[in-house]
Structure formats: C-alpha cells, structure tokens
Scaffold this motif. Sequence first.
Motif, PDB file in Angstrom:
ATOM      1  N   VAL A 311       0.855  -1.192   0.000  1.00  0.00           N
ATOM      2  CA  VAL A 311       0.000   0.000   0.000  1.00  0.00           C
ATOM      3  C   VAL A 311       0.889   1.240   0.000  1.00  0.00           C
ATOM      4  O   VAL A 311       1.527   1.548   1.008  1.00  0.00           O
ATOM      5  CB  VAL A 311      -0.941   0.024   1.223  1.00  0.00           C
ATOM      6  N   ASN A 313       2.279   4.829   0.524  1.00  0.00           N
ATOM      7  CA  ASN A 313       1.963   5.874   1.502  1.00  0.00           C
ATOM      8  C   ASN A 313       2.083   7.241   0.829  1.00  0.00           C
ATOM      9  O   ASN A 313       3.164   7.628   0.385  1.00  0.00           O
ATOM     10  CB  ASN A 313       2.937   5.760   2.682  1.00  0.00           C
ATOM     11  N   HIS A 368      -8.823  -2.899   7.051  1.00  0.00           N
ATOM     12  CA  HIS A 368      -8.441  -2.523   5.690  1.00  0.00           C
ATOM     13  C   HIS A 368      -9.633  -1.973   4.906  1.00  0.00           C
ATOM     14  O   HIS A 368      -9.451  -1.072   4.068  1.00  0.00           O
ATOM     15  CB  HIS A 368      -7.808  -3.712   4.976  1.00  0.00           C
ATOM     16  N   LEU A 371      -9.749   1.549   6.148  1.00  0.00           N
ATOM     17  CA  LEU A 371      -8.690   2.378   5.571  1.00  0.00           C
ATOM     18  C   LEU A 371      -9.000   2.740   4.120  1.00  0.00           C
ATOM     19  O   LEU A 371      -8.699   3.853   3.668  1.00  0.00           O
ATOM     20  CB  LEU A 371      -7.350   1.638   5.655  1.00  0.00           C
ATOM     21  N   SER A 372      -9.604   1.815   3.397  1.00  0.00           N
ATOM     22  CA  SER A 372      -9.989   2.136   2.018  1.00  0.00           C
ATOM     23  C   SER A 372     -11.067   3.219   1.995  1.00  0.00           C
ATOM     24  O   SER A 372     -11.048   4.105   1.127  1.00  0.00           O
ATOM     25  CB  SER A 372     -10.476   0.877   1.302  1.00  0.00           C
ATOM     26  N   SER A 375      -9.474   6.522   2.453  1.00  0.00           N
ATOM     27  CA  SER A 375      -8.886   6.987   1.197  1.00  0.00           C
ATOM     28  C   SER A 375      -9.963   7.536   0.261  1.00  0.00           C
ATOM     29  O   SER A 375      -9.727   8.499  -0.476  1.00  0.00           O
ATOM     30  CB  SER A 375      -8.130   5.847   0.509  1.00  0.00           C
ATOM     31  N   ASN A 408      -6.181   2.643  12.173  1.00  0.00           N
ATOM     32  CA  ASN A 408      -4.810   2.120  12.177  1.00  0.00           C
ATOM     33  C   ASN A 408      -4.470   1.457  13.505  1.00  0.00           C
ATOM     34  O   ASN A 408      -3.710   0.493  13.551  1.00  0.00           O
ATOM     35  CB  ASN A 408      -3.820   3.256  11.896  1.00  0.00           C
ATOM     36  N   GLN A 474      -4.114   3.890  -4.479  1.00  0.00           N
ATOM     37  CA  GLN A 474      -3.935   3.532  -3.072  1.00  0.00           C
ATOM     38  C   GLN A 474      -5.134   2.736  -2.554  1.00  0.00           C
ATOM     39  O   GLN A 474      -4.969   1.762  -1.808  1.00  0.00           O
ATOM     40  CB  GLN A 474      -3.742   4.801  -2.242  1.00  0.00           C
ATOM     41  N   CYS A 477      -4.853  -0.791  -3.858  1.00  0.00           N
ATOM     42  CA  CYS A 477      -3.784  -1.547  -3.193  1.00  0.00           C
ATOM     43  C   CYS A 477      -4.155  -1.927  -1.758  1.00  0.00           C
ATOM     44  O   CYS A 477      -3.607  -2.904  -1.215  1.00  0.00           O
ATOM     45  CB  CYS A 477      -2.492  -0.732  -3.195  1.00  0.00           C
ATOM     46  N   THR A 478      -5.063  -1.178  -1.145  1.00  0.00           N
ATOM     47  CA  THR A 478      -5.460  -1.486   0.233  1.00  0.00           C
ATOM     48  C   THR A 478      -6.077  -2.869   0.351  1.00  0.00           C
ATOM     49  O   THR A 478      -6.035  -3.491   1.426  1.00  0.00           O
ATOM     50  CB  THR A 478      -6.463  -0.423   0.738  1.00  0.00           C
ATOM     51  N   TYR A 479      -6.637  -3.388  -0.749  1.00  0.00           N
ATOM     52  CA  TYR A 479      -7.294  -4.696  -0.706  1.00  0.00           C
ATOM     53  C   TYR A 479      -6.357  -5.853  -1.033  1.00  0.00           C
ATOM     54  O   TYR A 479      -6.755  -7.013  -0.923  1.00  0.00           O
ATOM     55  CB  TYR A 479      -8.495  -4.706  -1.655  1.00  0.00           C
TER      56      TYR A 479
END
Length: 497
Positions: A311, A313, A368, A371-372, A375, A408, A474, A477-479
């Motif tokens: 992922v 940054n 996750h 977090l997605s 984003s 997080n 991003q 990629c989080t998945y």
Amino acid sequence: MIGWLKQLRNAFGASFLWLICLIYFTQGFRSFVWTAVSYHLKDRLKLSPSASQFVSSVAFFPWSIKPLYGILSDCFPIKGRKRIPYLVIATVLSLVPWPVLGLNAFFRSSRWHISVLLTVQNLGSAMADVVVDAMIAEAVRFEMASFAGDLQSISWLSMALGGICGSLLGGYALTNIQIETIFLLFSVLPAIQLLSCGLVKENHIGSKGLAEFDNSVSSSHKEKENAIILDEDRFSLKKSNRSASRRKNSQKHKTRRTAISAKSQISDKESYLALNWLHSLKAATYSLIEAFRQPIILRPMTWFFLAHITVPNLSTVMFYYQTEYLNLNASFLGTVRVVGWLGLMLGTFAYNRYLKSMKLRKILLSAHIGLSLMSVLDMILVSRISLAYGISDKIMVLCGSALADAINQFKLMPFLILSGQLCPPGIEGTLFALFMSINNLGSTLGSFAGAALASFLNLSSGSFDNLLLGIAIQVFCTYIPVVLLFLIPKHATGIST
C-alpha cells in the motif's frame, strides 16, 4: 491516581519512573519538531513531495533495525553495565543533531547533510526506545511482576501526553517562531534526559560469575606461590651459607613471578568475558533464526510486512496538498494531529473493550476496509465534491485524521498482541523488537513506494492534477493484503492463538 503513582514510586523508585516517563514523553513530543522538519523540507529546501518523502523515509530507517540495538546491549556490556551506558550513547545521538541544525545554516541548507543528521537523530531515538523497553522488562521480571501492566500504561500515557503537547505547541511555534529556534528548543528535552540517566543506578552484570572466576584463579595462584615459597625456604635452609646477594636475586625472581601471575590472571579474565559475550551473541542469533523458521511466526509476520509495502503511503503528498492547495495553516494541522492522537487512544480503548475476543482475521479485514473508506474520503476532498454539499475542507481533514488513526490502531493492536503471543520464552524482548522492526521496515518501504508513485504521477509542489488517480491506486492496493489474510492463524483472537 495519586495513590497509584505512589505505589509505582515505592516499587521502582522515583528516579526510574521519572526516566521512563521522560523518555516516552519525548518520543511523543517529537511531533513538535518533526512538524518543523516537514515545513523546512517543503518551504526552505523547496523539495518536491516525492523527494521530501524519500528524505523522511531514509531518516526513519534506523527504526527498522531495532533488534541490533537489543542484541548489542544484551551481549556487549560496557564496563559491566548493559542499559545505562547505551542509553547515554542513544541520548547523545538524539541530542546532537538538533543544536547543529539550529546553529549551523550550512547543514540546514543541504538536503544530504540534513538527511544524515536526521538519520543519526532517529538512530539515537530508536536505540533509546529499545533500551528503555528492556529496562521495563527487567524491572517487572526481577522486582515487581505484578506491576507489569501499570508500567506499560504509564509509558503509553506519557507518550500520548507528549504527542498531544507536541502537536499543539508545534503548530503554534511554527506560526510565531523561526524553524531553527524550534530545533534548539526541542534539544532541551534530550539534554534533560541525558542528565536524568545519571540518577538511575544499574548493577554490574555477571558479578557472581566473575567473583567465582576470581576466587578459583586466585586460589590456584596462591597454591602455586605457596609451593614456590616452601621450596625456596627448604633451599635456603640447606644452603644457609649463600651470600646476601643471592637472596636478593631470589627475591627479584619471586617479584617477577608474581607480576607474571597477575598479568596471566588479567588475561584469563578478559578471555572469560570475551567468550561469555560471544556465547550470548551466538545464542541470541540462533534463537531468533530458530524462532523464525516456525510457520506460526513466519506467516503472520510476512502478512504484516506485505500489508505495508503493498500500500503506497501518500501522506507527504497530502501534506503538500493541504498546505499549498487548501491553504491550511500550521496551527490547524497541529490541531489535526491532536485529534489523531485522541483517535488513537479511542481506538485502543475500543479494541480492549469490545474487540479482544474477535478473530484477528475479521479485525484486520475490517481495518483494511475502513482504511480504504478513509482513502475514499480523501478522494472526495481532492475532487472538491465535499464543497458542493457544504462540508468545509477543515471538517473533512479533521474527521479523516481522527478516523484513520483510530482504524490504524485496530490494525496495530492485533499485531502487538499476536507478537506477544508468538514470542518464545527467553528471547521475548529481542524477538518482539524484531517484530516491531519488520513492521517499521514495511512502513518505510511503503513510504518509498509512495514516493515512487508520486514521482511517476508527476505530483509536485503546486501540481496535483494526478493526485486523485494516485489515491485511487492507493484504494485498490489497500485490498491486496485482504487476499493474503490466510497467512494469519485462522482461530487467533486478541486473547489466545
């Protein structure tokens, strides 16, 4: 609260508690000076987002090799002490770069010089973190094991308090004080930490083994000397007619033999210590290798490592976007970091209160997904859709920061708990430091990936046309780590593996 602190003081001593709280407070208060570093790289050195993120990633690399500091302090004592001398060295390393940057404009104006100085500073901070963790582990193991949770709690509270104070004061300082003055002001805390190291006494290690070694060696030498003296006495009785000069020469030979015996004893002791340290180093290295050969340890650590590096940054790019495009000032961004610290504390409380018994796979999957979604909030912010619905940029940034830090923490807590459960007895400290280093190395490589992505998309100061595409990448990629969740033990929870 006061009664609890008094119990800790009686158990461990005021000087030990002061040193622990000061070190963790300083770790949290680093946000005060690193906010200034971010602005210095952007405004003074005119670095692009990718270059600035690259410098920061290199500077934080020492946090990725923490086990080396643990093995060093465990296996190579300095003058018979394993902790305080290394803590002094670490504090000096973390102190010196700030006065240098504050007083010398030449070092501040060079990207390479400031990169080296910041790396040295992080080397000292990371080493101090490892040493103080070892001191806490030893204190609760050998003195008051019932206070183990209390020491960890006061450490986290001190770091959180330092983070909140540093974030609040950092934004205010950037508005009212020159950056070089901020560097000088922060150096006060490491200086106090250096002085505080002298307040804590540490016993010599291996004194019992060395005493036995000294006793055995000295008794052996005494037996030899007594035999020599006895032979000389018999010889002198038989040859009493020898001259005084011969007796004088005999005395000289005896003195010489004694000196040679003393030198031999010192040499034997040095050899004993060297072999002992070498044996400790080999044992620690072998234990770590054997531990990581076990699939139950290797597979989860592989997942946490891949979860970072897969992922990219883009935090530095977002910092540039918030300060240059959205025109958010330093004081507000300091408030955002305070909200982030509060979100982190809220995440810790929520995890301990409600999620400890949940399967780790489900927690990490939820983290996750969350977090997605954070984003996606950034995508809404960058696309300016939020303004169409009357939501200000400040509200979006504040909410996004608090929620992202809380989520997080949901991801970090399983890592900490699983690491503690997987550590074999006898090498808990070193192996846990290695786990944390893997996590930190993954974060560093994720930052490098973000810098590479920013460079590829030509994201630079004042040019954020492709930022929306970068955030979309991003989100995708989080998945990727979700697909790899089979590496986490199926039945592992926050209570047991």
